[in-house]
Write an enzyme that holds these catalytic residues in place. Structure first.
Site, PDB file in Angstrom:
ATOM      1  N   THR A  39       0.928  -0.950   0.726  1.00 25.64           N
ATOM      2  CA  THR A  39       0.145  -0.378  -0.078  1.00 25.64           C
ATOM      3  C   THR A  39       1.094   1.429   0.180  1.00 25.64           C
ATOM      4  O   THR A  39       0.353   2.190  -0.182  1.00 25.64           O
ATOM      5  CB  THR A  39      -1.094  -0.111   0.936  1.00 25.64           C
ATOM      6  OG1 THR A  39      -0.340   0.163   2.434  1.00 25.64           O
ATOM      7  CG2 THR A  39      -2.101  -0.774   0.958  1.00 25.64           C
TER       8      THR A  39
ATOM      9  N   TYR B 189      15.868  -7.455  12.993  1.00 32.45           N
ATOM     10  CA  TYR B 189      15.351  -7.018  12.114  1.00 32.45           C
ATOM     11  C   TYR B 189      16.001  -7.809  11.402  1.00 32.45           C
ATOM     12  O   TYR B 189      15.744  -8.234  10.387  1.00 32.45           O
ATOM     13  CB  TYR B 189      15.019  -5.474  11.714  1.00 32.45           C
ATOM     14  CG  TYR B 189      15.106  -4.828  10.213  1.00 32.45           C
ATOM     15  CD1 TYR B 189      13.970  -5.460   9.979  1.00 32.45           C
ATOM     16  CD2 TYR B 189      16.444  -4.978   9.061  1.00 32.45           C
ATOM     17  CE1 TYR B 189      13.342  -5.045   8.411  1.00 32.45           C
ATOM     18  CE2 TYR B 189      15.938  -4.265   8.597  1.00 32.45           C
ATOM     19  CZ  TYR B 189      15.074  -4.057   8.089  1.00 32.45           C
ATOM     20  OH  TYR B 189      14.169  -3.758   5.871  1.00 32.45           O
TER      21      TYR B 189
END
Length: 264
Positions: free
Chosen positions: A16, A154
């Site tokens: 998106t 991460y």
């Protein structure tokens, strides 16, 4: 070189905004039918509308689902049973002191960044193998090689994606299904810019000054000495999805501005 993906169906997870949206836009402009995914219907609808505005002839649709869960992945699979191109882009990140990262956060990063890609690739690769054509991509990061001390959790997930990508390429050996990892560096995506805005505010400097400082101090080996744009990363992804990239598989394709200081 003209890349034509007419008639190909592409699913881009977490698309998106940012890199995912730029990839979806690039694939749509090359003629592919694209599927946007995001966690909320509103964001998905906005992204689909933006794709169609940019490429009026493009076919774009969306699926709202939380791909960090098995249920969310299954929902996407039920709504989109097959695809020719799968771009595993969805992911989360954020700086956090190693000693303050609790078990729940480690698990969340594992589920969103790794298991979403594993679950979807496990399903869609079967159809690609049967049809003897497909493209699977894992959006990793230079942080998967240069593990950042401020985001160990991460970096771990991005290293794992490199392993899964290489291994799956071997699983699909002898077919016309290619599997590659894309390694961006710091990129001017919505998420990164929001994170930097917060950090700049805490340090009392402008965001522009903080961006320059981040590259000079945080990624001093950068050759381009700036953040990349999502479109620059998307260009590599679109090429890897193309028929022209038929001999590129099992690779880690770097779009990180030269930060990783190795020849290979």
């Amino acid at each position: 070189m003209h890349i034509d993906l007419s008639g190909k169906h592409a699913i881009i997870t977490g698309s998106t905004a940012g890199i995912g949206f730029a990839i979806a836009q690039g694939l749509a402009n090359a003629g592919a039918n694209v599927v946007i995914t995001g966690r909320t219907q509103e964001r998905v609808d906005e992204a689909v509308a933006a794709i169609k505005k940019d490429a009026p002839n493009a076919k774009a649709e969306g699926v709202a689902a939380d791909l960090g869960t098995a249920e969310g992945c299954q929902s996407l699979i039920e709504q989109q049973p097959d695809t020719d191109i799968l771009v595993n882009n969805v992911g989360i990140f954020g700086p956090q002191d190693f000693f303050e990262i609790d078990d729940a956060t480690w698990q969340q990063f594992f589920d969103v960044n790794i298991m979403s890609a594993v679950r979807l690739s496990r399903h869609y690769a079967k159809g690609m193998r049967e049809r003897d054509w497909g493209r699977i991509q894992f959006i990793s990061s230079e942080s998967g090689i240069n593990i950042p001390s401020e985001m160990v959790h991460y970096g771990m997930t991005k290293s794992a994606l490199l392993s899964v990508s290489r291994g799956l390429a071997k699983v699909l050996s002898g077919t016309q299904v290619t599997v590659n990892a894309i390694l961006p560096g710091p990129t001017r995506s919505e998420g990164v810019l929001n994170m930097m805005a917060d950090m700049a505010e805490k340090e009392g400097v402008s965001q522009q000054a903080f961006e320059a400082q981040f590259v000079q101090k945080g990624r001093p080996s950068s050759i381009i000495q700036r953040l990349a744009t999502p479109e620059e990363v998307a260009n590599m992804s679109v090429y890897a999805a193309s028929p022209q990239a038929s001999a590129t598989t099992g690779a880690a394709l770097r779009v990180e501005g030269g930060i990783v200081d190795t020849l290979t």
